[in-house]
Design a protein around this motif. Structure first.
Motif, PDB file in Angstrom:
ATOM      1  N   VAL A 379     -51.131-109.521  42.882  1.00  0.00           N
ATOM      2  CA  VAL A 379     -51.569-108.748  41.723  1.00  0.00           C
ATOM      3  C   VAL A 379     -52.667-107.762  42.146  1.00  0.00           C
ATOM      4  N   MET A 380     -53.569-108.205  43.003  1.00  0.00           N
ATOM      5  CA  MET A 380     -54.641-107.296  43.447  1.00  0.00           C
ATOM      6  C   MET A 380     -54.071-106.119  44.250  1.00  0.00           C
ATOM      7  N   GLN A 381     -53.054-106.406  45.055  1.00  0.00           N
ATOM      8  CA  GLN A 381     -52.384-105.328  45.802  1.00  0.00           C
ATOM      9  C   GLN A 381     -51.725-104.341  44.835  1.00  0.00           C
ATOM     10  N   LEU A 382     -51.091-104.926  43.840  1.00  0.00           N
ATOM     11  CA  LEU A 382     -50.416-104.096  42.842  1.00  0.00           C
ATOM     12  C   LEU A 382     -51.432-103.188  42.131  1.00  0.00           C
ATOM     13  N   VAL A 383     -52.580-103.754  41.802  1.00  0.00           N
ATOM     14  CA  VAL A 383     -53.609-102.984  41.114  1.00  0.00           C
ATOM     15  C   VAL A 383     -54.106-101.841  42.000  1.00  0.00           C
ATOM     16  N   GLN A 384     -54.248-102.127  43.299  1.00  0.00           N
ATOM     17  CA  GLN A 384     -54.652-101.063  44.226  1.00  0.00           C
ATOM     18  C   GLN A 384     -53.611 -99.941  44.255  1.00  0.00           C
ATOM     19  N   TRP A 385     -52.363-100.377  44.301  1.00  0.00           N
ATOM     20  CA  TRP A 385     -51.270 -99.387  44.328  1.00  0.00           C
ATOM     21  C   TRP A 385     -51.282 -98.552  43.048  1.00  0.00           C
ATOM     22  N   LEU A 386     -51.452 -99.270  41.912  1.00  0.00           N
ATOM     23  CA  LEU A 386     -51.466 -98.595  40.606  1.00  0.00           C
ATOM     24  C   LEU A 386     -52.606 -97.577  40.520  1.00  0.00           C
ATOM     25  N   ALA A 387     -53.780 -97.992  41.014  1.00  0.00           N
ATOM     26  CA  ALA A 387     -54.955 -97.127  40.913  1.00  0.00           C
ATOM     27  C   ALA A 387     -54.732 -95.836  41.695  1.00  0.00           C
ATOM     28  N   ALA A 388     -53.885 -95.920  42.719  1.00  0.00           N
ATOM     29  CA  ALA A 388     -53.648 -94.742  43.564  1.00  0.00           C
ATOM     30  C   ALA A 388     -52.540 -93.842  43.015  1.00  0.00           C
ATOM     31  N   GLN A 389     -51.834 -94.324  41.980  1.00  0.00           N
ATOM     32  CA  GLN A 389     -50.706 -93.539  41.445  1.00  0.00           C
ATOM     33  C   GLN A 389     -51.190 -92.445  40.505  1.00  0.00           C
ATOM     34  N   GLN A 390     -50.406 -91.399  40.454  1.00  0.00           N
ATOM     35  CA  GLN A 390     -50.615 -90.389  39.413  1.00  0.00           C
ATOM     36  C   GLN A 390     -50.041 -90.971  38.127  1.00  0.00           C
ATOM     37  N   ARG A 391     -50.915 -91.355  37.222  1.00  0.00           N
ATOM     38  CA  ARG A 391     -50.402 -91.931  35.981  1.00  0.00           C
ATOM     39  C   ARG A 391     -50.600 -90.954  34.836  1.00  0.00           C
ATOM     40  N   GLU A 392     -49.706 -91.050  33.883  1.00  0.00           N
ATOM     41  CA  GLU A 392     -49.882 -90.240  32.685  1.00  0.00           C
ATOM     42  C   GLU A 392     -50.607 -91.091  31.663  1.00  0.00           C
ATOM     43  N   GLY A 393     -51.821 -90.739  31.317  1.00  0.00           N
ATOM     44  CA  GLY A 393     -52.569 -91.506  30.333  1.00  0.00           C
ATOM     45  C   GLY A 393     -52.983 -92.862  30.885  1.00  0.00           C
ATOM     46  N   ASP A 394     -53.136 -93.827  29.995  1.00  0.00           N
ATOM     47  CA  ASP A 394     -53.696 -95.114  30.388  1.00  0.00           C
ATOM     48  C   ASP A 394     -52.630 -96.181  30.520  1.00  0.00           C
ATOM     49  N   LEU A 395     -51.376 -95.774  30.450  1.00  0.00           N
ATOM     50  CA  LEU A 395     -50.285 -96.744  30.422  1.00  0.00           C
ATOM     51  C   LEU A 395     -49.386 -96.541  31.630  1.00  0.00           C
ATOM     52  N   PHE A 396     -48.995 -97.661  32.252  1.00  0.00           N
ATOM     53  CA  PHE A 396     -47.990 -97.584  33.305  1.00  0.00           C
ATOM     54  C   PHE A 396     -46.876 -98.527  32.893  1.00  0.00           C
ATOM     55  N   ALA A 415     -41.573-110.348  38.640  1.00  0.00           N
ATOM     56  CA  ALA A 415     -42.195-109.132  38.109  1.00  0.00           C
ATOM     57  C   ALA A 415     -41.425-107.866  38.476  1.00  0.00           C
ATOM     58  N   SER A 416     -40.155-107.809  38.126  1.00  0.00           N
ATOM     59  CA  SER A 416     -39.428-106.528  38.272  1.00  0.00           C
ATOM     60  C   SER A 416     -39.934-105.543  37.243  1.00  0.00           C
ATOM     61  N   GLY A 417     -40.353-106.094  36.092  1.00  0.00           N
ATOM     62  CA  GLY A 417     -40.870-105.253  35.021  1.00  0.00           C
ATOM     63  C   GLY A 417     -42.379-105.388  34.934  1.00  0.00           C
ATOM     64  N   VAL A 418     -43.077-104.249  34.876  1.00  0.00           N
ATOM     65  CA  VAL A 418     -44.536-104.262  34.735  1.00  0.00           C
ATOM     66  C   VAL A 418     -44.941-103.277  33.645  1.00  0.00           C
ATOM     67  N   LEU A 419     -45.808-103.775  32.768  1.00  0.00           N
ATOM     68  CA  LEU A 419     -46.439-102.899  31.774  1.00  0.00           C
ATOM     69  C   LEU A 419     -47.935-103.074  32.000  1.00  0.00           C
ATOM     70  N   ALA A 420     -48.649-102.001  32.249  1.00  0.00           N
ATOM     71  CA  ALA A 420     -50.075-102.134  32.568  1.00  0.00           C
ATOM     72  C   ALA A 420     -50.893-101.132  31.791  1.00  0.00           C
ATOM     73  N   ILE A 421     -52.059-101.573  31.327  1.00  0.00           N
ATOM     74  CA  ILE A 421     -53.003-100.633  30.722  1.00  0.00           C
ATOM     75  C   ILE A 421     -54.277-100.640  31.564  1.00  0.00           C
ATOM     76  N   SER A 422     -54.817 -99.453  31.752  1.00  0.00           N
ATOM     77  CA  SER A 422     -56.061 -99.364  32.500  1.00  0.00           C
ATOM     78  C   SER A 422     -57.201 -99.344  31.501  1.00  0.00           C
ATOM     79  N   ILE A 423     -58.147-100.266  31.678  1.00  0.00           N
ATOM     80  CA  ILE A 423     -59.255-100.387  30.714  1.00  0.00           C
ATOM     81  C   ILE A 423     -60.411 -99.495  31.141  1.00  0.00           C
ATOM     82  N   SER A 424     -60.696 -99.567  32.427  1.00  0.00           N
ATOM     83  CA  SER A 424     -61.798 -98.755  32.929  1.00  0.00           C
ATOM     84  C   SER A 424     -61.444 -98.242  34.311  1.00  0.00           C
TER      85      SER A 424
END
Ligand code: BLA
Length: 507
Positions: A379-396, A415-424
């Motif tokens: 999960v921590m790796q995933l979060v690192q990957w997510l943080a590096a992505q170009q995201r539209e808004g606060d939702l992935f 976890a083939s499916g992921v829904l993530a919100i960035s809080i901060s």
């Protein structure tokens, strides 16, 4: 004439289907200049019509076809831009009673006359009982599938065609057959999928505007639209609303490959967008009379409205249920110092909020897991990957994480499916929800990979072709996304309020 152009699937979407310069041969078309109502182009298949009345080209509408349309002059002159008007049934000498319809397209008035069909209803009123039966039947339809089944049944009763399908587009414009009513003449297509390119973009756009089309014979000889020599340099005439419009030769080949002699389709719209088609087939060439097509168009419109209502009601129900969960969660969070811990205290609500199997809360380098999740390290790796992505808004959001990030293949089962919100963004804080891989079998009507490598030829086989879809979860809905975003707004609100309270204490 197009065989020397290099052709691929992208050519499909650029075929000018609105301006084919020809019509199907079961009638005639007269294109009139709007102010004078003189014939500026005509398409007439039957030499006997031309023999009997002479070539209408250049003559005012009053004088052509033995004056049969003379009394339509006021209606034609008054036709508003972009509209279509039924002009009634008119006897054309010994040619029988034609159904006559006029369209105003830009500065042209286009009159089409359809040859008689044996035994055709004299008016739409004759078909009213059939339409009413459909309306009564759908009152008892509980689900969307029931609605579509009923539409297929009633359209087949009305038309007597061999097979009636309800075809629904997905978000990528592939489609699937969701309902079917047929006799034993043509094979079943129920549940089969078809790729986007079978009904290319410009055809979908035309069908959004023009709700019914009939191809009476997959092997017809097109009748050329002949215009006055003086107009030769003018742009081609737009036949978009014309029922007799000649159709794409590629699609005619498609029909021959499919074994259908005639095809009719009715557009289904939802909030202005094409939702699907009622697609009807006959093994042999066949005319569906004008009034019957209008009745089917009507059924299509009623079905469209009912689909919209059903989906909306379903959405409202789901949203109310999610709101109740959200309220429960917020009540807990408000009374708690540590809202991240509070979120996790009611695990069932956290998962139910987005109908997930697992959730992770990541905040200030800490990671808390609930339900079925990848490991903390993953999960921590995933979060690192997510943080590096170009995201539209606060939702992935994805239902196919492994297709975006290969390393996630290791935990795709949970976890083939992921829904993530960035809080901060400052602290890389996220709430993530997970959905497991769901291995599905999808049946295509023919192998879609052959399609992708092929040239401008439609598939030759419609035999069911099974594809096993892996590394995908069930899709996230708009309700799931909104529930996540609303939770995010509430968390941010609480975080901000805490910060302000702290600031007030420190003053
Ligand atoms: C049109 N393709 C269509 C139409 C349908 C389909 C319903 C509308 C015309 C009609 O009513 O017949 C496809 N029919 C289907 C599908 C099912 C069905 C998917 O019953 C499933 C049950 N088609 C190709 C390729 C091209 C293509 C490779 O397979 C590209 C060159 C083009 N299809 C194509 C075009 C049209 C069309 C250009 C528009 C025809 C027109 O209105 O002129």
């Amino acid at each position: 004439n197009s065989s020397d152009i290099p052709l691929d699937l992208s050519t499909c979407a650029s075929e000018p289907i609105r301006t084919p310069g020809a019509i199907q041969p079961h009638g005639m078309v007269l294109v009139l200049e709007r102010t004078t109502l003189a014939v500026k182009a005509r398409a007439i298949a039957r030499p006997d019509v031309l023999d009997a009345y002479g070539d209408p080209l250049g003559h005012p509408i009053d004088a052509v076809l033995g004056g049969a349309l003379a009394h339509c002059r006021p209606l034609l002159a008054a036709l508003a831009a972009g509209t279509t008007q039924f002009l009634g049934a008119h006897a054309i000498g010994t040619q029988g009673v034609h159904q006559v319809v006029a369209h105003r397209v830009g500065e042209d008035v286009i009159v089409e006359l359809e040859e008689p069909v044996a035994g055709e209803p004299g008016s739409l009123e004759d078909l009213y009982p059939a339409i009413r039966r459909f309306m009564e039947a759908i009152e008892h339809a509980a689900t969307l599938t029931d609605l579509c089944d009923l539409a297929a049944t009633h359209v087949r009763q009305l038309t007597g065609l061999d097979r009636v399908l309800v075809y629904r587009f997905d978000e990528d414009w592939n489609g699937a057959v969701v309902a079917e009513n047929r006799n034993e003449v043509l094979p079943s297509y129920l549940d089969l999928r078809f790729p986007e390119s079978d009904i290319p973009a410009q055809a979908r756009e035309l069908y959004r505007q023009n709700r019914v089309r009939l191809i009476a014979n997959n092997d017809y000889q097109p009748v050329q639209l002949v215009r006055a020599a003086a107009d030769a340099a003018e742009p081609p005439i737009d036949l978009s609303p014309v029922s007799l419009r000649s159709v794409s030769p590629v699609h005619l080949q498609y029909m021959r490959n499919m074994g259908t002699g005639a095809s009719m389709s009715v557009s289904l719209l939802r909030e202005g967008q094409l939702w699907g088609l009622i697609s009807c087939h006959s093994q042999h060439p066949r005319r569906v009379p004008y009034h019957v097509r209008t009745a089917c168009e009507f059924i299509g419109q009623i079905l469209s409205l009912q689909i919209t209502l059903k989906e909306r009601a379903l959405g409202v129900e789901q949203r109310i249920a999610r709101r109740a969960i959200q309220v429960r969660m917020l009540a807990r969070m408000a009374g708690d110092q540590d809202f991240m811990a509070a979120l996790g205290r009611d695990q069932d609500s956290l998962l139910a909020l987005t109908e997930s199997a697992g959730a992770a809360i990541v905040h200030r380098g800490e990671c808390i897991l609930h339900g079925q999740c990848p490991s903390q390290a993953q999960v921590m790796q995933l979060v690192q990957w997510l943080a590096a992505q170009q995201r539209e808004g606060d939702l992935f959001v994805t239902e196919r994480l492994p297709s975006l990030w290969q390393a996630s293949d290791a935990f795709a089962e949970v976890a083939s499916g992921v829904l993530a919100i960035s809080i901060s963004q400052v602290h890389d804080s996220f709430v993530l929800w997970f959905r497991p891989e769901v291995v599905r079998t999808v049946r295509w009507g023919g192998d879609p990979r052959k399609e992708a490598t092929g040239m401008l030829t439609p598939r030759t086989s419609f035999e069911g072709w099974k594809e096993t879809v892996r590394r995908q979860s069930l899709p996230w809905s708009a309700v799931d996304r909104d529930a996540a975003l609303e939770l995010r707004a509430a968390i941010v609100d609480i975080v901000l309020r805490k910060a302000e309270e702290l600031a007030a204490i420190n003053e």
